[in-house]
Design a protein around this motif. Structure first.
Motif, PDB file in Angstrom:
ATOM      1  N   ARG A 154       0.845  -1.196   0.000  1.00 30.16           N
ATOM      2  CA  ARG A 154       0.000   0.000   0.000  1.00 30.16           C
ATOM      3  C   ARG A 154       0.886   1.254   0.000  1.00 30.16           C
ATOM      4  NH1 ARG A 154      -5.185   1.782   1.180  1.00 30.16           N
ATOM      5  NH2 ARG A 154      -6.015  -0.315   1.110  1.00 30.16           N
ATOM      6  N   HIS A 157       2.498   1.615  -3.393  1.00 33.71           N
ATOM      7  CA  HIS A 157       1.495   2.041  -4.373  1.00 33.71           C
ATOM      8  C   HIS A 157       1.237   3.548  -4.240  1.00 33.71           C
ATOM      9  CE1 HIS A 157      -1.618   0.714  -7.209  1.00 33.71           C
ATOM     10  NE2 HIS A 157      -2.416   1.625  -6.657  1.00 33.71           N
ATOM     11  N   ALA A 188       2.211   6.444  -6.988  1.00 33.51           N
ATOM     12  CA  ALA A 188       1.150   7.309  -7.538  1.00 33.51           C
ATOM     13  C   ALA A 188       1.507   8.775  -7.304  1.00 33.51           C
ATOM     14  CB  ALA A 188      -0.191   6.977  -6.882  1.00 33.51           C
ATOM     15  N   LEU A 223       3.250   0.461  -9.619  1.00 35.59           N
ATOM     16  CA  LEU A 223       1.779   0.572  -9.552  1.00 35.59           C
ATOM     17  C   LEU A 223       1.105  -0.723  -9.992  1.00 35.59           C
ATOM     18  CD1 LEU A 223       1.210   4.210 -10.874  1.00 35.59           C
ATOM     19  CD2 LEU A 223       0.554   3.347  -8.623  1.00 35.59           C
ATOM     20  N   GLY A 235      -0.567  -2.765  -7.218  1.00 39.24           N
ATOM     21  CA  GLY A 235      -2.017  -2.690  -7.467  1.00 39.24           C
ATOM     22  C   GLY A 235      -2.629  -4.078  -7.539  1.00 39.24           C
ATOM     23  N   ALA A 236      -1.910  -5.019  -8.195  1.00 39.61           N
ATOM     24  CA  ALA A 236      -2.422  -6.393  -8.296  1.00 39.61           C
ATOM     25  C   ALA A 236      -2.480  -7.039  -6.903  1.00 39.61           C
ATOM     26  CB  ALA A 236      -1.516  -7.212  -9.224  1.00 39.61           C
ATOM     27  N   THR A 244      -5.344  -5.529  -4.949  1.00 37.23           N
ATOM     28  CA  THR A 244      -6.624  -6.045  -5.462  1.00 37.23           C
ATOM     29  C   THR A 244      -6.914  -7.424  -4.863  1.00 37.23           C
ATOM     30  OG1 THR A 244      -6.308  -4.841  -7.525  1.00 37.23           O
ATOM     31  CG2 THR A 244      -7.891  -6.647  -7.581  1.00 37.23           C
ATOM     32  N   ARG A 248      -7.808  -7.143  -1.178  1.00 37.36           N
ATOM     33  CA  ARG A 248      -9.177  -6.650  -0.963  1.00 37.36           C
ATOM     34  C   ARG A 248     -10.213  -7.741  -1.287  1.00 37.36           C
ATOM     35  NH1 ARG A 248      -9.002  -2.836   2.659  1.00 37.36           N
ATOM     36  NH2 ARG A 248      -8.744  -0.717   1.908  1.00 37.36           N
ATOM     37  N   TYR A 267     -18.054  -1.725  -4.775  1.00 42.19           N
ATOM     38  CA  TYR A 267     -16.589  -1.680  -4.702  1.00 42.19           C
ATOM     39  C   TYR A 267     -15.989  -2.263  -5.980  1.00 42.19           C
ATOM     40  CZ  TYR A 267     -11.824  -2.176  -2.977  1.00 42.19           C
ATOM     41  OH  TYR A 267     -10.456  -2.079  -2.850  1.00 42.19           O
ATOM     42  N   LYS A 315     -11.423   1.914 -11.990  1.00 41.60           N
ATOM     43  CA  LYS A 315     -10.088   2.445 -11.647  1.00 41.60           C
ATOM     44  C   LYS A 315      -8.995   1.709 -12.426  1.00 41.60           C
ATOM     45  CE  LYS A 315      -7.064   3.169  -7.650  1.00 41.60           C
ATOM     46  NZ  LYS A 315      -5.874   2.436  -8.042  1.00 41.60           N
ATOM     47  N   VAL A 316      -9.080   0.386 -12.456  1.00 35.71           N
ATOM     48  CA  VAL A 316      -8.049  -0.392 -13.149  1.00 35.71           C
ATOM     49  C   VAL A 316      -8.089  -0.084 -14.652  1.00 35.71           C
ATOM     50  CG1 VAL A 316      -7.243  -2.717 -13.704  1.00 35.71           C
ATOM     51  CG2 VAL A 316      -8.024  -2.202 -11.398  1.00 35.71           C
ATOM     52  N   ALA A 356      -6.600   3.266 -15.225  1.00 36.66           N
ATOM     53  CA  ALA A 356      -5.146   3.204 -14.993  1.00 36.66           C
ATOM     54  C   ALA A 356      -4.463   2.574 -16.217  1.00 36.66           C
ATOM     55  CB  ALA A 356      -4.849   2.398 -13.735  1.00 36.66           C
ATOM     56  N   VAL A 400      -8.004   8.733 -11.452  1.00 37.39           N
ATOM     57  CA  VAL A 400      -7.691   7.450 -10.795  1.00 37.39           C
ATOM     58  C   VAL A 400      -7.454   7.685  -9.291  1.00 37.39           C
ATOM     59  CG1 VAL A 400      -6.049   5.535 -10.714  1.00 37.39           C
ATOM     60  CG2 VAL A 400      -6.780   6.412 -12.906  1.00 37.39           C
ATOM     61  N   PHE A 401      -6.817   8.798  -8.961  1.00 44.12           N
ATOM     62  CA  PHE A 401      -6.617   9.172  -7.549  1.00 44.12           C
ATOM     63  C   PHE A 401      -7.963   9.299  -6.845  1.00 44.12           C
ATOM     64  CE2 PHE A 401      -3.062  10.592  -5.002  1.00 44.12           C
ATOM     65  CZ  PHE A 401      -1.977  10.350  -5.821  1.00 44.12           C
ATOM     66  N   ALA A 440      -9.500   6.018  -6.172  1.00 46.54           N
ATOM     67  CA  ALA A 440      -8.879   5.341  -5.017  1.00 46.54           C
ATOM     68  C   ALA A 440      -9.545   5.823  -3.731  1.00 46.54           C
ATOM     69  CB  ALA A 440      -7.376   5.625  -4.995  1.00 46.54           C
ATOM     70  N   ARG A 457     -11.661   3.613  -0.934  1.00 47.06           N
ATOM     71  CA  ARG A 457     -11.385   3.617   0.500  1.00 47.06           C
ATOM     72  C   ARG A 457     -12.647   4.017   1.284  1.00 47.06           C
ATOM     73  NH1 ARG A 457      -6.622   5.825   3.914  1.00 47.06           N
ATOM     74  NH2 ARG A 457      -5.474   5.561   2.017  1.00 47.06           N
TER      75      ARG A 457
HETATM   76  C1  HEM Z   1      -2.388   5.586 -12.775  1.00 45.66           C
HETATM   77  C2  HEM Z   1      -2.216   4.517 -11.997  1.00 45.66           C
HETATM   78  C3  HEM Z   1      -2.675   4.444 -10.558  1.00 45.66           C
HETATM   79  C4  HEM Z   1      -2.784   5.446  -9.627  1.00 45.66           C
HETATM   80  C5  HEM Z   1      -2.482   6.933  -9.792  1.00 45.66           C
HETATM   81  C6  HEM Z   1      -3.289   4.830  -8.422  1.00 45.66           C
HETATM   82  C7  HEM Z   1      -3.513   5.504  -7.223  1.00 45.66           C
HETATM   83  C8  HEM Z   1      -3.916   4.915  -6.048  1.00 45.66           C
HETATM   84  C9  HEM Z   1      -3.947   5.564  -4.756  1.00 45.66           C
HETATM   85  C10 HEM Z   1      -3.523   7.002  -4.486  1.00 45.66           C
HETATM   86  C11 HEM Z   1      -4.414   4.657  -3.865  1.00 45.66           C
HETATM   87  C12 HEM Z   1      -4.631   4.883  -2.362  1.00 45.66           C
HETATM   88  C13 HEM Z   1      -3.405   4.315  -1.639  1.00 45.66           C
HETATM   89  C14 HEM Z   1      -3.500   4.546  -0.143  1.00 45.66           C
HETATM   90  O1  HEM Z   1      -3.430   5.697   0.296  1.00 45.66           O
HETATM   91  O2  HEM Z   1      -3.630   3.587   0.588  1.00 45.66           O
HETATM   92  C15 HEM Z   1      -4.725   3.440  -4.575  1.00 45.66           C
HETATM   93  C16 HEM Z   1      -5.273   2.298  -4.021  1.00 45.66           C
HETATM   94  C17 HEM Z   1      -5.519   1.141  -4.713  1.00 45.66           C
HETATM   95  N1  HEM Z   1      -5.174   0.869  -6.039  1.00 45.66           N
HETATM   96 FE1  HEM Z   1      -4.300   2.136  -7.317  1.00 45.66          FE
HETATM   97  N2  HEM Z   1      -3.488   3.478  -8.647  1.00 45.66           N
HETATM   98  C18 HEM Z   1      -3.113   3.205  -9.940  1.00 45.66           C
HETATM   99  C19 HEM Z   1      -3.119   1.952 -10.557  1.00 45.66           C
HETATM  100  C20 HEM Z   1      -3.681   0.814 -10.018  1.00 45.66           C
HETATM  101  C21 HEM Z   1      -3.751  -0.469 -10.677  1.00 45.66           C
HETATM  102  C22 HEM Z   1      -3.196  -0.769 -12.088  1.00 45.66           C
HETATM  103  C23 HEM Z   1      -4.404  -1.320  -9.821  1.00 45.66           C
HETATM  104  C24 HEM Z   1      -4.762  -2.792  -9.992  1.00 45.66           C
HETATM  105  C25 HEM Z   1      -4.100  -3.627 -10.757  1.00 45.66           C
HETATM  106  C26 HEM Z   1      -4.738  -0.584  -8.620  1.00 45.66           C
HETATM  107  C27 HEM Z   1      -5.412  -1.085  -7.524  1.00 45.66           C
HETATM  108  C28 HEM Z   1      -5.607  -0.414  -6.333  1.00 45.66           C
HETATM  109  C29 HEM Z   1      -6.281  -0.979  -5.162  1.00 45.66           C
HETATM  110  C30 HEM Z   1      -6.930  -2.364  -5.059  1.00 45.66           C
HETATM  111  C31 HEM Z   1      -6.235  -0.017  -4.154  1.00 45.66           C
HETATM  112  C32 HEM Z   1      -6.806  -0.137  -2.734  1.00 45.66           C
HETATM  113  C33 HEM Z   1      -8.162   0.592  -2.717  1.00 45.66           C
HETATM  114  C34 HEM Z   1      -8.812   0.455  -1.335  1.00 45.66           C
HETATM  115  O3  HEM Z   1      -8.521   1.273  -0.445  1.00 45.66           O
HETATM  116  O4  HEM Z   1      -9.599  -0.482  -1.188  1.00 45.66           O
HETATM  117  N3  HEM Z   1      -4.272   0.711  -8.786  1.00 45.66           N
HETATM  118  N4  HEM Z   1      -4.391   3.609  -5.901  1.00 45.66           N
END
Ligand code: HEM
Length: 172
Positions: A12, A15, A19, A67, A71-72, A75, A78, A88, A95-96, A99, A154-155, A158, A162
């Motif tokens: 986390r 990630h 980002a 990322l 991210g994988a 995912t 979760r 969700y 989001k994916v 992204a 995407v931000f 996210a 949450r």
């Molecule tokens: C442009 C690309 C991406 C950006 C800017 C981005 C940004 C973010 C940010 C800022 C968070 C919150 C992190 C935290 O504070 O804990 C987040 C959470 C997450 N991202 Fe990404 N992400 C990107 C790509 C991806 C990809 C490719 C995946 C999946 C393959 C992914 C899956 C997730 C998941 C599952 C969460 C947790 C969400 C939750 O709180 O349940 N993200 N992402």
């Protein structure tokens, strides 16, 4: 269990940091560096900006790798935790998808920049300066600017994810 928790936390953190690096850097470039360079109009400042952009690009490659991997993992974590409601899953899918489009666009813009950098008669033809307002408006939402808009969205998604998780917690 503790080991798994620490691993998920590390993912986390990685990630969020990746980002921040990419989208924060792109915002800084668009809002501060590029306008400053356009204001000075000096060839030297143009070279500086190009060198900064080149340096930043290698960090973006790293950020994309982090990322995708983190991210994988997030995912899967979760999905396994049982908090993934249909809402969700819907927002996660969105989001994916966004992204992935952002990554693709980054590589397309990069390929285009490389083509422009190689000497070609079409690249510097006349008429570039007096484009129509429509072409200029389209230019505002193309390439690097569109990457930025998508990244910021995407931000936001996210944060929505949450929020959905926190709303589902007992006592909230
Ligand atoms: C442009 C690309 C991406 C950006 C800017 C981005 C940004 C973010 C940010 C800022 C968070 C919150 C992190 C935290 O504070 O804990 C987040 C959470 C997450 N991202 Fe990404 N992400 C990107 C790509 C991806 C990809 C490719 C995946 C999946 C393959 C992914 C899956 C997730 C998941 C599952 C969460 C947790 C969400 C939750 O709180 O349940 N993200 N992402």
């Amino acid at each position: 269990m503790i080991v798994q928790d620490v691993f998920t936390l590390a993912m986390r953190w990685a990630h969020a940091l990746a980002a921040l690096l990419w989208i924060g850097g792109a915002l800084f470039y668009a809002l501060v560096l590029r306008p400053a360079q356009q204001r000075t109009q000096e060839p030297q400042s143009r070279l500086h900006t190009q060198a900064i952009a080149q340096e930043f690009r290698s960090w973006v490659y790293l950020a994309i790798g982090v990322l995708v991997i983190s991210g994988a993992v997030l995912t899967l974590a979760r999905l396994a935790s049982g908090v993934a409601t249909p809402a969700y899953l819907l927002f996660l899918g969105l989001k994916v998808l966004l992204a992935l489009i952002t990554f693709l666009l980054f590589f397309l813009v990069r390929a285009q920049q490389r083509r422009r950098a190689s000497p070609s008669p079409q690249a510097t033809g006349p008429g570039q300066g007096n484009r129509s307002p429509w072409a200029r408006a389209r230019g505002l939402l193309s390439g690097p600017n569109l990457i930025l808009v998508l990244g910021v969205t995407v931000f936001l998604l996210a944060d929505v994810l949450r929020y959905l998780v926190e709303r589902g917690l007992p006592g909230s």
